[in-house]
Design a protein around this motif. Structure first.
Motif, mmCIF file in Angstrom:
data_model
loop_
_atom_site.group_PDB
_atom_site.id
_atom_site.type_symbol
_atom_site.label_atom_id
_atom_site.label_comp_id
_atom_site.label_asym_id
_atom_site.label_seq_id
_atom_site.Cartn_x
_atom_site.Cartn_y
_atom_site.Cartn_z
ATOM 1 N N LEU A 100 0.838 -1.195 0.000
ATOM 2 C CA LEU A 100 0.000 0.000 0.000
ATOM 3 C C LEU A 100 0.874 1.246 0.000
ATOM 4 O O LEU A 100 1.764 1.384 0.844
ATOM 5 N N THR A 101 0.635 2.160 -0.928
ATOM 6 C CA THR A 101 1.417 3.385 -0.987
ATOM 7 C C THR A 101 0.537 4.548 -1.416
ATOM 8 O O THR A 101 -0.424 4.366 -2.165
ATOM 9 N N ASN A 102 0.858 5.743 -0.934
ATOM 10 C CA ASN A 102 0.079 6.927 -1.310
ATOM 11 C C ASN A 102 0.737 7.658 -2.477
ATOM 12 O O ASN A 102 0.765 8.886 -2.544
ATOM 13 N N ASP A 103 1.247 6.879 -3.415
ATOM 14 C CA ASP A 103 1.894 7.419 -4.599
ATOM 15 C C ASP A 103 1.531 6.535 -5.786
ATOM 16 O O ASP A 103 0.944 5.462 -5.610
ATOM 17 N N THR A 104 1.845 6.961 -6.978
ATOM 18 C CA THR A 104 1.772 6.111 -8.160
ATOM 19 C C THR A 104 3.184 5.630 -8.430
ATOM 20 O O THR A 104 4.069 6.443 -8.718
ATOM 21 N N LEU A 105 3.418 4.330 -8.316
ATOM 22 C CA LEU A 105 4.774 3.818 -8.458
ATOM 23 C C LEU A 105 5.291 4.021 -9.878
ATOM 24 O O LEU A 105 4.544 3.845 -10.848
ATOM 25 N N PRO A 106 6.574 4.385 -10.019
ATOM 26 C CA PRO A 106 7.157 4.531 -11.365
ATOM 27 C C PRO A 106 7.097 3.209 -12.128
ATOM 28 O O PRO A 106 7.061 2.124 -11.537
ATOM 29 N N GLN A 198 -0.595 12.034 -22.593
ATOM 30 C CA GLN A 198 -0.915 11.672 -21.218
ATOM 31 C C GLN A 198 0.338 11.592 -20.364
ATOM 32 O O GLN A 198 0.377 12.083 -19.227
ATOM 33 N N ASP A 199 1.396 10.985 -20.917
ATOM 34 C CA ASP A 199 2.670 10.900 -20.183
ATOM 35 C C ASP A 199 3.229 12.295 -19.923
ATOM 36 O O ASP A 199 3.750 12.570 -18.830
ATOM 37 N N LEU A 200 3.138 13.160 -20.920
ATOM 38 C CA LEU A 200 3.649 14.522 -20.776
ATOM 39 C C LEU A 200 2.884 15.276 -19.693
ATOM 40 O O LEU A 200 3.477 15.955 -18.841
ATOM 41 N N ILE A 201 1.556 15.151 -19.694
ATOM 42 C CA ILE A 201 0.736 15.831 -18.689
ATOM 43 C C ILE A 201 1.018 15.284 -17.297
ATOM 44 O O ILE A 201 1.167 16.042 -16.331
ATOM 45 N N ASP A 202 1.085 13.951 -17.172
ATOM 46 C CA ASP A 202 1.359 13.340 -15.863
ATOM 47 C C ASP A 202 2.695 13.818 -15.311
ATOM 48 O O ASP A 202 2.812 14.141 -14.117
ATOM 49 N N ASP A 203 3.723 13.859 -16.170
ATOM 50 C CA ASP A 203 5.048 14.310 -15.726
ATOM 51 C C ASP A 203 5.008 15.782 -15.316
ATOM 52 O O ASP A 203 5.640 16.185 -14.332
ATOM 53 N N ALA A 204 4.267 16.587 -16.084
ATOM 54 C CA ALA A 204 4.181 18.017 -15.780
ATOM 55 C C ALA A 204 3.504 18.247 -14.434
ATOM 56 O O ALA A 204 4.012 18.999 -13.585
ATOM 57 N N VAL A 205 2.361 17.605 -14.220
ATOM 58 C CA VAL A 205 1.627 17.797 -12.967
ATOM 59 C C VAL A 205 2.449 17.296 -11.780
ATOM 60 O O VAL A 205 2.470 17.928 -10.710
ATOM 61 N N ASP A 210 5.866 18.448 -7.051
ATOM 62 C CA ASP A 210 7.184 18.304 -6.415
ATOM 63 C C ASP A 210 7.762 19.671 -6.065
ATOM 64 O O ASP A 210 8.298 19.867 -4.960
ATOM 65 N N TRP A 211 7.682 20.613 -7.004
ATOM 66 C CA TRP A 211 8.197 21.956 -6.734
ATOM 67 C C TRP A 211 7.408 22.624 -5.607
ATOM 68 O O TRP A 211 7.966 23.326 -4.773
ATOM 69 N N SER A 212 6.095 22.378 -5.589
ATOM 70 C CA SER A 212 5.271 22.942 -4.512
ATOM 71 C C SER A 212 5.706 22.392 -3.157
ATOM 72 O O SER A 212 5.781 23.137 -2.170
ATOM 73 N N ASP A 213 6.008 21.080 -3.112
ATOM 74 C CA ASP A 213 6.384 20.445 -1.850
ATOM 75 C C ASP A 213 7.668 21.032 -1.270
ATOM 76 O O ASP A 213 7.807 21.148 -0.047
ATOM 77 N N ILE A 214 8.631 21.377 -2.135
ATOM 78 C CA ILE A 214 9.927 21.861 -1.632
ATOM 79 C C ILE A 214 10.051 23.373 -1.702
ATOM 80 O O ILE A 214 11.107 23.927 -1.384
ATOM 81 N N SER A 215 8.986 24.057 -2.114
ATOM 82 C CA SER A 215 9.067 25.508 -2.288
ATOM 83 C C SER A 215 9.483 26.218 -1.006
ATOM 84 O O SER A 215 10.261 27.178 -1.035
ATOM 85 N N GLY A 216 8.967 25.743 0.125
ATOM 86 C CA GLY A 216 9.308 26.390 1.389
ATOM 87 C C GLY A 216 10.773 26.249 1.752
ATOM 88 O O GLY A 216 11.321 27.082 2.482
ATOM 89 N N LEU A 236 6.294 24.145 -19.357
ATOM 90 C CA LEU A 236 5.166 24.823 -20.009
ATOM 91 C C LEU A 236 5.407 24.961 -21.511
ATOM 92 O O LEU A 236 4.469 24.851 -22.309
ATOM 93 N N GLU A 237 6.650 25.200 -21.895
ATOM 94 C CA GLU A 237 6.969 25.303 -23.323
ATOM 95 C C GLU A 237 6.818 23.958 -24.014
ATOM 96 O O GLU A 237 6.366 23.888 -25.168
ATOM 97 N N GLU A 238 7.172 22.887 -23.311
ATOM 98 C CA GLU A 238 7.005 21.549 -23.882
ATOM 99 C C GLU A 238 5.519 21.228 -24.081
ATOM 100 O O GLU A 238 5.126 20.630 -25.085
ATOM 101 N N LEU A 239 4.687 21.626 -23.120
ATOM 102 C CA LEU A 239 3.244 21.454 -23.279
ATOM 103 C C LEU A 239 2.735 22.255 -24.473
ATOM 104 O O LEU A 239 1.928 21.764 -25.275
ATOM 105 N N ALA A 240 3.225 23.490 -24.597
ATOM 106 C CA ALA A 240 2.768 24.361 -25.682
ATOM 107 C C ALA A 240 3.128 23.787 -27.050
ATOM 108 O O ALA A 240 2.365 23.927 -28.017
ATOM 109 N N GLU A 241 4.291 23.144 -27.144
ATOM 110 C CA GLU A 241 4.701 22.526 -28.408
ATOM 111 C C GLU A 241 3.723 21.446 -28.855
ATOM 112 O O GLU A 241 3.597 21.162 -30.053
ATOM 113 N N LYS A 242 3.034 20.824 -27.889
ATOM 114 C CA LYS A 242 2.040 19.784 -28.188
ATOM 115 C C LYS A 242 0.625 20.357 -28.278
ATOM 116 O O LYS A 242 -0.356 19.609 -28.332
ATOM 117 N N GLY A 243 0.528 21.678 -28.267
ATOM 118 C CA GLY A 243 -0.784 22.300 -28.357
ATOM 119 C C GLY A 243 -1.572 22.240 -27.057
ATOM 120 O O GLY A 243 -2.804 22.247 -27.069
#
Length: 283
Positions: A100-106, A198-205, A210-216, A236-243
């Protein structure tokens, strides 16, 4: 509150649990799923917990609960192998071993389980319940059961309020949203995504979270913040390249816990929408 909204809230709450808090939550889940059978286990004496975080003596189902969010892949693989092999060594007639884990395993960890562990221990059903599966299983239960398991929002929903999402194009614009929130609502995305999208969106989110978690931890360093912003701009630029475009905002005074006096905080809202890719202008 509809079933989908409840599942999203449960998932968000599970993401915040770490260490013993996650194990305690999984104990409460086991007690609801296997009434009269499930027994929590805690480390005691020289043999610890005998590689068993909880089990069902009748059904012969054994559980290993571990919050893996942010953990290195090699450490997760070692943990899974050690817990499984230790459990099989210490206990007889193990029919189901459930991680049981509270993550999505790689994918690399899932591949390790499927290609190495399952063929080696064919007599045992090896299962992985990640964040999505746990949220789905919890959401199937009655509301009073959910309240006993997890501190989820089950109070009456607040009065409807419109939140305006802004088109975010740079990491400099996104950073205040990520660094100023205590949590996030489930993101929205196009329904017709290709596997690549889908992979691109999952990685982006995941990167946003991750950045939010360590922002402090890095706010004190201007250079670290600039590095984070540049990394976010590249995403964000990589997302934009895919429309694809990111629309985001924050929602203040959002109930992060249930009960009559919930803890209120700021949450981030992400929506990824399909847009027409930018057409380069001729010189």
């Amino acid at each position: 509150m509809d079933q989908n909204s409840l599942r999203k809230l449960v998932e968000g709450q599970l993401l915040r649990l770490e260490g013993n808090a996650f194990q305690d939550c999984m104990d409460r889940l086991g007690l609801e799923l296997y009434p009269g059978d499930y027994q929590p286990v805690r480390a005691a004496g020289p043999k610890g917990d005998t590689k068993n975080d909880g089990y069902c003596p009748k059904a012969r189902v054994f559980f290993a609960a571990h919050a893996t969010r942010g953990e290195r892949i090699d450490k997760t693989k070692v943990k899974i192998r050690g817990d499984l092999e230790g459990c099989l060594q210490e206990h007889r007639d193990v029919k189901v071993w459930r991680f049981l884990t509270n993550d999505t395993l790689p994918g690399e960890v899932n591949q390790f389980i499927d290609n190495e562990l399952r063929p080696r221990y064919r007599g045992v059903t090896i299962e992985v319940w990640g964040i999505k599966t746990l949220a789905d299983e919890l959401s199937k239960l009655k509301r009073e059961q959910i309240d006993r398991i997890i501190d989820v929002i089950t109070v009456d929903e607040p009065e409807f309020e419109v939140v305006i999402l802004n088109h975010v194009k740079t990491g400099r614009d996104l950073w205040p949203i990520l660094s100023g929130c205590l949590g996030w609502l489930e993101h929205e995305e196009p329904e017709d995504c290709t596997d690549e999208e889908q992979d691109l969106i999952d990685d982006a989110v995941q990167s946003f979270r991750d950045w939010s978690d360590i922002s402090g931890d890095i706010e004190f360093s201007r250079s670290s913040v600039r590095d984070a912003q540049r990394s976010l701009t590249a995403i964000l630029e990589e997302l934009a390249e895919k429309g694809l475009a990111l629309y985001s905002a924050t929602k203040d005074n959002y109930p992060l816990t249930g009960g009559p006096s919930p803890f209120l905080g700021t949450v981030a809202i992400f929506r990824i929408a399909r847009v027409s890719p930018a057409v380069p202008t001729k010189a």
